[in-house]
Motif scaffolding. Structure first.
Motif, mmCIF file in Angstrom:
data_model
loop_
_atom_site.group_PDB
_atom_site.id
_atom_site.type_symbol
_atom_site.label_atom_id
_atom_site.label_comp_id
_atom_site.label_asym_id
_atom_site.label_seq_id
_atom_site.Cartn_x
_atom_site.Cartn_y
_atom_site.Cartn_z
ATOM 1 N N VAL A 1 46.548 0.710 11.239
ATOM 2 C CA VAL A 1 45.801 1.631 12.177
ATOM 3 C C VAL A 1 46.579 2.814 12.563
ATOM 4 C CG1 VAL A 1 44.276 1.668 14.183
ATOM 5 C CG2 VAL A 1 44.157 -0.362 12.789
ATOM 6 N N ALA A 2 47.638 2.673 13.149
ATOM 7 C CA ALA A 2 48.571 3.682 13.511
ATOM 8 C C ALA A 2 48.922 4.630 12.589
ATOM 9 C CB ALA A 2 49.840 3.046 14.143
ATOM 10 N N GLY A 3 49.122 4.129 11.443
ATOM 11 C CA GLY A 3 49.460 5.100 10.082
ATOM 12 C C GLY A 3 48.244 5.823 9.756
ATOM 13 N N ASP A 4 47.253 5.374 9.590
ATOM 14 C CA ASP A 4 45.908 5.886 9.108
ATOM 15 C C ASP A 4 45.667 7.132 10.106
ATOM 16 O OD1 ASP A 4 45.804 4.338 6.805
ATOM 17 O OD2 ASP A 4 43.940 3.439 7.432
ATOM 18 N N PHE A 5 45.656 6.888 11.496
ATOM 19 C CA PHE A 5 45.375 7.779 12.373
ATOM 20 C C PHE A 5 46.362 8.817 12.780
ATOM 21 C CE2 PHE A 5 41.757 4.645 13.766
ATOM 22 C CZ PHE A 5 40.731 5.451 13.003
ATOM 23 N N GLY A 6 47.712 8.222 12.468
ATOM 24 C CA GLY A 6 48.881 9.390 12.550
ATOM 25 C C GLY A 6 49.224 9.234 14.051
ATOM 26 N N VAL A 7 49.120 8.082 14.780
ATOM 27 C CA VAL A 7 49.722 7.698 16.073
ATOM 28 C C VAL A 7 50.891 6.876 16.074
ATOM 29 C CG1 VAL A 7 47.334 8.215 17.119
ATOM 30 C CG2 VAL A 7 47.786 5.754 16.563
ATOM 31 N N SER A 8 51.467 6.679 17.300
ATOM 32 C CA SER A 8 52.703 5.703 17.220
ATOM 33 C C SER A 8 52.255 4.230 17.415
ATOM 34 C CB SER A 8 53.348 6.195 18.441
ATOM 35 O OG SER A 8 52.882 5.834 19.896
ATOM 36 N N ILE A 9 52.909 3.320 17.272
ATOM 37 C CA ILE A 9 52.555 1.928 17.470
ATOM 38 C C ILE A 9 52.157 1.725 18.917
ATOM 39 C CG2 ILE A 9 53.457 -0.559 17.538
ATOM 40 C CD1 ILE A 9 52.627 0.436 14.729
ATOM 41 N N PRO A 10 53.048 2.140 19.954
ATOM 42 C CA PRO A 10 52.681 1.996 21.365
ATOM 43 C C PRO A 10 51.292 2.549 21.739
ATOM 44 C CG PRO A 10 54.741 2.802 21.290
ATOM 45 C CD PRO A 10 54.495 2.903 19.796
ATOM 46 N N THR A 11 50.694 3.833 21.012
ATOM 47 C CA THR A 11 49.525 4.340 21.286
ATOM 48 C C THR A 11 48.589 3.528 20.753
ATOM 49 O OG1 THR A 11 50.416 6.741 21.176
ATOM 50 C CG2 THR A 11 48.205 6.293 20.791
ATOM 51 N N ALA A 12 48.787 2.920 19.601
ATOM 52 C CA ALA A 12 47.863 2.253 18.760
ATOM 53 C C ALA A 12 47.611 0.777 19.819
ATOM 54 C CB ALA A 12 48.422 1.815 17.348
ATOM 55 N N GLY A 13 48.744 0.455 20.618
ATOM 56 C CA GLY A 13 48.608 -0.722 21.427
ATOM 57 C C GLY A 13 47.385 -0.616 22.196
ATOM 58 N N PHE A 14 46.857 0.495 22.622
ATOM 59 C CA PHE A 14 46.036 0.740 23.521
ATOM 60 C C PHE A 14 44.468 0.140 23.087
ATOM 61 C CE2 PHE A 14 48.286 4.601 25.235
ATOM 62 C CZ PHE A 14 48.593 4.036 26.587
ATOM 63 N N LEU A 15 44.576 -0.182 21.846
ATOM 64 C CA LEU A 15 43.256 -0.854 21.308
ATOM 65 C C LEU A 15 43.317 -2.458 21.713
ATOM 66 C CD1 LEU A 15 43.532 0.517 17.551
ATOM 67 C CD2 LEU A 15 41.907 1.090 19.353
ATOM 68 N N VAL A 16 44.462 -2.849 21.893
ATOM 69 C CA VAL A 16 44.632 -4.316 22.515
ATOM 70 C C VAL A 16 44.266 -4.170 24.063
ATOM 71 C CG1 VAL A 16 45.972 -6.110 23.021
ATOM 72 C CG2 VAL A 16 46.215 -4.464 20.848
ATOM 73 N N THR A 17 45.137 -3.097 24.957
ATOM 74 C CA THR A 17 44.822 -3.060 26.182
ATOM 75 C C THR A 17 43.371 -2.604 26.647
ATOM 76 O OG1 THR A 17 47.023 -2.208 26.417
ATOM 77 C CG2 THR A 17 45.724 -1.827 28.533
ATOM 78 N N GLY A 18 42.987 -1.803 25.764
ATOM 79 C CA GLY A 18 41.447 -1.236 26.287
ATOM 80 C C GLY A 18 40.523 -2.363 25.987
ATOM 81 N N TYR A 19 40.554 -3.322 25.005
ATOM 82 C CA TYR A 19 39.931 -4.455 24.911
ATOM 83 C C TYR A 19 39.825 -5.423 25.985
ATOM 84 C CZ TYR A 19 37.421 -8.274 22.445
ATOM 85 O OH TYR A 19 36.495 -9.264 22.079
ATOM 86 N N ALA A 20 41.197 -5.917 26.525
ATOM 87 C CA ALA A 20 41.189 -6.672 27.570
ATOM 88 C C ALA A 20 40.833 -6.145 28.803
ATOM 89 C CB ALA A 20 42.860 -6.858 27.830
ATOM 90 N N LEU A 21 41.092 -4.957 29.081
ATOM 91 C CA LEU A 21 40.324 -4.073 30.343
ATOM 92 C C LEU A 21 38.793 -4.159 30.246
ATOM 93 C CD1 LEU A 21 42.564 -1.129 30.855
ATOM 94 C CD2 LEU A 21 42.489 -3.387 32.245
ATOM 95 N N GLY A 22 38.436 -3.980 28.988
ATOM 96 C CA GLY A 22 36.827 -4.048 28.876
ATOM 97 C C GLY A 22 36.408 -5.421 29.201
ATOM 98 N N VAL A 23 36.848 -6.627 28.678
ATOM 99 C CA VAL A 23 36.545 -7.871 29.155
ATOM 100 C C VAL A 23 36.542 -8.248 30.335
ATOM 101 C CG1 VAL A 23 37.259 -10.272 28.828
ATOM 102 C CG2 VAL A 23 37.568 -8.789 26.686
ATOM 103 N N MET A 24 37.479 -7.655 31.151
ATOM 104 C CA MET A 24 37.444 -8.000 32.694
ATOM 105 C C MET A 24 36.680 -7.296 33.512
ATOM 106 S SD MET A 24 41.850 -7.590 33.137
ATOM 107 C CE MET A 24 41.543 -7.430 34.988
ATOM 108 N N PHE A 25 35.987 -5.867 33.106
ATOM 109 C CA PHE A 25 35.281 -5.348 33.839
ATOM 110 C C PHE A 25 33.891 -5.700 33.417
ATOM 111 C CE2 PHE A 25 39.261 -2.754 34.738
ATOM 112 C CZ PHE A 25 39.198 -3.084 36.316
ATOM 113 N N GLY A 26 33.773 -5.793 31.892
ATOM 114 C CA GLY A 26 32.647 -5.944 31.383
ATOM 115 C C GLY A 26 31.935 -7.186 31.699
#
Length: 402
Positions: free
Chosen positions: A29-54
């Protein structure tokens, strides 16, 4: 067990797959979008936060409609979020898709737990909840490895499209198999919120955070631990996670079976054994065979606590359990986030890749302590009524003699 539980398990399988499969696809995913691995990691963090608040948000919105209809709405959100992720033209769009999909997670398991429990006899409730959660555990054995393989060979977009298709199957199953269960009469948001005044509900949620946090303190850092300490090749991590998933499946089924018979003793044994096994993992991590066995045990003991904790919340929030049940699902994710952060701190402090195991052991031991406190408070609350019940006949006897 009713066929409706199969529909719930299919939905849980899809949700479990989309939650964890992204971890194995971050480089692609990071390679296709041209972002770093840590930036791509927001896809994990964002999901977890969405679960908590959702979880609480979607459950509150769901108090206006029947539970079956709300489950269908949640699966619709899940499908839309994964389709958006599959078709995303930019990283930001995919992040939005992940958050949309995550909004379904907590409320689906929370409302689904209530529905599953109502589909069976009172003495089979934990087993029914475990049957639904089997979909989540099997996802870690089948869905995540297959999704990772598909994503790495055909493309990660295909993986998310297939997950969306699983959502369609789950939606159809819920529409066809889950009976129409109208919203309980007389239960409003204030009743749902009142459950959080119950100390036993809060204690059960705290046990969820700490107990499951103990599991993920170790599992979050399983890759560097197994490659740098145990000496496994990088490609072996996938199969070690399959072992973890197999342990989860077994532990979940055992927890569901025995929670209906002896809920609190099951928690004592599971949490105590989990604390011991996590502490021993600091030693067994240095041996390939022992490390593999320990990983399976952590999965089994960690998920043996899921059905009893979820049932504990339902029992203690009687009358208005839906919101409490959903928030408890968010508590699992809070435990994941907390333990991952603490594990990172001890690694960053130079204590080594096995140090998170000690963090996990302490968290599990703390959860055991809360379980003992919870049981003690329950006995104390029951004691006055027993004394009064025993005193009435004595008073009557005294009156007769007088």
């Amino acid at each position: 067990m009713p066929l409706a539980l199969l529909a719930l398990a299919i939905g849980a399988f899809g949700i479990g797959t989309t939650e964890f499969v992204i971890m194995g696809l971050l480089p692609e995913v990071a390679g296709d979008f041209g972002v770093s691995i840590p930036t791509a990691g927001f896809l994990v963090t964002g999901y977890a936060l969405g679960v908590m608040f959702g979880a609480p948000l979607m459950t509150v919105l769901g108090t206006k409609v029947s539970r079956k209809r709300m489950l269908m709405v949640l699966m619709g959100l899940f499908i839309a979020g994964n389709l958006l992720s599959a078709l995303a033209p930019a990283f930001g769009v995919m992040l939005v898709g992940r958050v949309i999909a995550s909004l379904a997670h907590g409320a689906f398991f929370g409302i689904g737990s209530v529905v599953a429990a109502e589909l069976v006899a009172p003495d089979k409730k934990a087993g029914a909840i475990a049957m639904m959660f089997t979909g989540l555990t099997v996802a870690n054995v089948v869905g995540v490895p297959l999704g990772t393989l598909v994503g790495q060979t055909v493309g990660w977009r295909v993986t998310f499209a297939l997950v969306a298709a699983l959502g369609v199957l789950g939606l159809a199953g819920i529409a066809k198999l889950v009976p129409d269960m109208p919203k309980p009469q007389g239960v409003h948001l204030r009743h749902e919120l009142a459950a959080f005044k119950n100390a036993q509900v809060l204690l059960a949620m705290a046990m969820t955070v700490l107990g499951f946090g103990g599991v993920f303190a170790a599992i979050t850092y399983i890759a560097p631990m197994m490659t740098h300490v145990a000496g496994f090749a990088d490609g072996s991590v996938t199969w070690l996670l399959v072992l973890f998933g197999l342990g989860m499946v077994g532990g979940n089924l055992i927890g569901g079976k025995y929670a209906d018979r002896a809920l609190m003793p099951l928690l004592y044994v599971s949490l105590g054994a989990l604390a011991v096994v996590l502490a021993l993992f600091t030693l067994t991590a240095h041996n390939k065979v022992l490390a593999a066995v320990t990983i399976a045990l952590i999965g089994a003991l960690g998920f043996a606590i899921v059905p009893p904790l979820q049932k504990r919340v339902l029992d203690q929030a009687h009358g208005a359990p839906t919101l409490a049940s959903a928030v408890n699902i968010g508590a699992f994710n809070l435990g994941n986030a907390l333990s991952a952060w603490l594990g990172g701190l001890v690694i960053g402090a130079g204590l080594g890749y096995t140090a998170p195991n000690w963090v996990g052991a302490v968290l599990a031991a703390a959860a055991l302590g809360l379980a003992l406190v919870s049981a003690a408070l329950e006995r104390r609350a029951a004691a006055p009524s027993e004394v009064v019940a025993g005193a009435v006949p004595a008073e009557r006897r005294a009156t007769v003699h007088h």
